[in-house]
Scaffold this active site. Structure first.
Site, PDB file in Angstrom:
ATOM      1  N   GLU A 125       0.822  -1.195   0.000  1.00 18.76           N
ATOM      2  CA  GLU A 125       0.000   0.000   0.000  1.00 18.76           C
ATOM      3  C   GLU A 125       0.861   1.251   0.000  1.00 18.76           C
ATOM      4  O   GLU A 125       1.983   1.253   0.503  1.00 18.76           O
ATOM      5  CB  GLU A 125      -0.938  -0.013   1.208  1.00 18.76           C
ATOM      6  N   CYS A 138       3.394   8.667   1.126  1.00 14.94           N
ATOM      7  CA  CYS A 138       3.909   7.763   2.155  1.00 14.94           C
ATOM      8  C   CYS A 138       4.182   6.421   1.484  1.00 14.94           C
ATOM      9  O   CYS A 138       3.249   5.745   1.039  1.00 14.94           O
ATOM     10  CB  CYS A 138       2.833   7.653   3.244  1.00 14.94           C
ATOM     11  N   CYS A 145       6.061  -6.565   7.700  1.00 11.13           N
ATOM     12  CA  CYS A 145       7.047  -5.980   8.612  1.00 11.13           C
ATOM     13  C   CYS A 145       7.420  -7.009   9.670  1.00 11.13           C
ATOM     14  O   CYS A 145       6.597  -7.832  10.048  1.00 11.13           O
ATOM     15  CB  CYS A 145       6.452  -4.738   9.283  1.00 11.13           C
ATOM     16  N   CYS A 149       5.305  -4.161  16.330  1.00 12.81           N
ATOM     17  CA  CYS A 149       4.955  -3.127  17.309  1.00 12.81           C
ATOM     18  C   CYS A 149       3.494  -3.374  17.706  1.00 12.81           C
ATOM     19  O   CYS A 149       2.645  -3.601  16.850  1.00 12.81           O
ATOM     20  CB  CYS A 149       5.139  -1.739  16.706  1.00 12.81           C
ATOM     21  N   CYS A 384      -1.694   6.272   9.733  1.00 22.44           N
ATOM     22  CA  CYS A 384      -0.509   5.601  10.277  1.00 22.44           C
ATOM     23  C   CYS A 384      -0.882   4.298  10.949  1.00 22.44           C
ATOM     24  O   CYS A 384      -1.792   4.260  11.778  1.00 22.44           O
ATOM     25  CB  CYS A 384       0.150   6.447  11.347  1.00 22.44           C
TER      26      CYS A 384
HETATM   27  N1  SAH Z   1       9.092   0.975  10.683  1.00 20.72           N
HETATM   28  C1  SAH Z   1       9.242   2.383  10.516  1.00 20.72           C
HETATM   29  C2  SAH Z   1       8.400   2.927   9.405  1.00 20.72           C
HETATM   30  C3  SAH Z   1       6.897   2.827   9.629  1.00 20.72           C
HETATM   31  S1  SAH Z   1       6.371   4.397  10.067  1.00 20.72           S
HETATM   32  C4  SAH Z   1       8.986   3.084  11.828  1.00 20.72           C
HETATM   33  O1  SAH Z   1       8.567   2.421  12.759  1.00 20.72           O
HETATM   34  O2  SAH Z   1       9.251   4.256  11.936  1.00 20.72           O
HETATM   35  C5  SAH Z   1       4.787   4.229  10.626  1.00 20.72           C
HETATM   36  C6  SAH Z   1       4.517   5.252  11.708  1.00 20.72           C
HETATM   37  O3  SAH Z   1       3.178   5.132  12.143  1.00 20.72           O
HETATM   38  C7  SAH Z   1       5.374   4.974  12.902  1.00 20.72           C
HETATM   39  O4  SAH Z   1       5.710   6.125  13.592  1.00 20.72           O
HETATM   40  C8  SAH Z   1       4.437   4.119  13.707  1.00 20.72           C
HETATM   41  O5  SAH Z   1       4.863   4.035  15.005  1.00 20.72           O
HETATM   42  C9  SAH Z   1       3.147   4.866  13.525  1.00 20.72           C
HETATM   43  N2  SAH Z   1       1.971   4.037  13.820  1.00 20.72           N
HETATM   44  C10 SAH Z   1       1.874   2.715  13.703  1.00 20.72           C
HETATM   45  N3  SAH Z   1       0.648   2.285  14.075  1.00 20.72           N
HETATM   46  C11 SAH Z   1      -0.050   3.375  14.440  1.00 20.72           C
HETATM   47  C12 SAH Z   1      -1.397   3.574  14.865  1.00 20.72           C
HETATM   48  N4  SAH Z   1      -2.255   2.562  14.978  1.00 20.72           N
HETATM   49  N5  SAH Z   1      -1.789   4.823  15.124  1.00 20.72           N
HETATM   50  C13 SAH Z   1      -0.946   5.865  14.951  1.00 20.72           C
HETATM   51  N6  SAH Z   1       0.329   5.734  14.538  1.00 20.72           N
HETATM   52  C14 SAH Z   1       0.776   4.498  14.283  1.00 20.72           C
END
Ligand code: SAH
Length: 403
Positions: A125, A138, A145, A149, A384
């Site tokens: 995506e 983006c 991944c 997280c 995000c």
């Molecule tokens: N792996 C890299 C790139 C992905 S960035 C990184 O972790 O930076 C994706 C961004 O969205 C990251 O800052 C992540 O922490 C944030 N993110 C992930 N899930 C989210 C959610 N459910 N709500 C808001 N932000 C989120």
């Protein structure tokens, strides 16, 4: 000069990443690096002394003009165009689905070329976020991944593979084409793309699916192509690579790409960060912040962005805010507070608005810019952490939304 054309099986034996294994169609040069274009030209018999000039021509057509075939390349001889077309094409991953949010955010589901005969073509995506003064694309760096997280939807999908540099670059080509950014390409007529001669795509963030620093070489090569002044020409100051904290690669990222850095911080104590971002067990806060302090090129004019997702009763107390300020002391930083975007089955809730404001005030009063990121494209799960390329789910949701 072009008498000795290599046969396709020869092509398939070479290791360059833009090529398909035999039988899967022609290899595409859309998204190729200069080195790969040079190799392709040598492959079809272009003499060494001409290669530089020919690479420059192809480069202009592919990246400045957005060509999708060799036909319009008027300054390349007809014979060479035909020879190239016999071996290569300029195809890009296919847009399988496009969703447009009420706020103009667009999410594309792209199907990548298969890598072998078993592969049906992985899907990724890519999200476009228009704002009044910029348009941000983006991009994804991996299919799935590995980081898991706990608050991220993409993290619930397991890693399939790294994207090649060309697959990363093609996301930019596809967006530019679709949004009418190339000379001659037509912007969509829904009025949701910035006008006034602004480029629709002015900024790139590596914040889609995947951990960019686990795919370092391809991300580095992609940044070089995207920022090349003779082609797509995005300023490096407008390209941001976001990492969950792959500490050993950070210095290299700054030195070799000159891209802006964003850190997905989300917690100010190791105990909690271990849970939210399990990579923290390998590279704890102390090491991560030390790497930020020495990040090449970080200055007050080129600050590191710290992303902090606001999780209700988890990381959103005033004490957390004060500790954040203390930790970042001495680092040229800005803090981006991200309201948690819920997804089906998520174990967290978004902090209340007053809580986010109180947190933001503490950070702001300590001298940091602390914009709260407005959630964009939530209605199409494009915000995000909501990206997850399961076509079936996506289609089911689309049906639901339509019904
Ligand atoms: N792996 C890299 C790139 C992905 S960035 C990184 O972790 O930076 C994706 C961004 O969205 C990251 O800052 C992540 O922490 C944030 N993110 C992930 N899930 C989210 C959610 N459910 N709500 C808001 N932000 C989120």
């Amino acid at each position: 000069m072009l008498g000795h054309l290599p046969i396709m099986s020869h092509l398939a034996a070479r290791p360059e990443q833009h090529e398909h294994p035999a039988g899967l169609g022609l290899a595409s040069l859309a998204g190729a690096t200069r080195r790969e274009l040079g190799a392709a030209l040598a492959e079809v018999g272009v003499p060494e002394r001409e290669i530089r000039m020919r690479v420059a021509q192809l480069w202009h057509w592919i990246y400045h003009a957005g060509a999708t075939s060799f036909d319009p390349m008027g300054n390349v001889s007809k014979v060479l165009r035909a020879t190239l077309a016999a071996q290569f094409n300029l195809s890009r991953p296919e847009i399988v689905a496009e969703q447009i949010s009420r706020d103009g955010t667009r999410k594309w589901l792209l199907r990548l070329d298969p890598v072998d005969r078993q592969d049906k073509g992985a899907e990724i995506e890519c999200v476009y976020i228009p704002e009044s003064d910029r348009g941000t694309l983006c991009v994804s760096s991996q299919v799935g991944c590995t980081l898991s997280c706990s608050f991220c939807h993409t993290g619930t999908q397991k890693l399939v593979r790294n994207l090649t540099a060309r697959e990363i670059i093609c996301q930019v080509l596809i967006a530019r084409e679709r949004l009418g950014d190339f000379p001659g390409s037509v912007p969509p007529d829904d009025g949701l793309v910035p006008g006034d001669g602004l480029r629709a795509v002015s900024n790139i963030v590596f914040m889609g699916m995947g951990e960019p620093l686990y795919n370092f070489e391809n991300v580095r090569d992609a940044v070089a192509v995207i920022s090349d002044g003779d082609g797509l020409a995005l300023s490096k100051r407008r390209i941001t690579v976001s990492t969950a904290g792959v500490v050993p690669r950070m210095e290299e990222l700054g030195r070799e790409t000159g891209a802006m850095l964003a850190i997905s911080l989300h917690a100010v104590r190791d105990e909690l960060r271990d849970k939210l971002v399990p990579l923290n067990k390998k590279y704890p806060l102390k090491d991560l912040l030390a790497a930020c302090r020495t990040y090449p090129g970080a200055t007050n004019a080129r600050r590191i962005t710290f992303e902090y997702v606001m999780l209700k009763d988890v990381n959103d107390s005033p004490a957390d805010a004060r500790e954040l300020v203390r930790l970042l002391k001495g680092i040229p930083a800005k803090i981006n507070l991200i309201p948690f975007n819920p997804w089906p089955g998520a174990p967290y809730e978004c902090s209340d608005w007053e809580t986010i404001e109180r947190f933001s005030d503490i950070v702001f009063n300590a001298g940091y810019a602390s914009p709260v990121r407005t959630p964009r494209g939530r209605d199409i799960l494009a915000a995000c952490g909501q990206l997850k390329s399961e076509t079936e789910k996506l289609r089911a949701r689309a049906r639901l939304a339509a019904g």
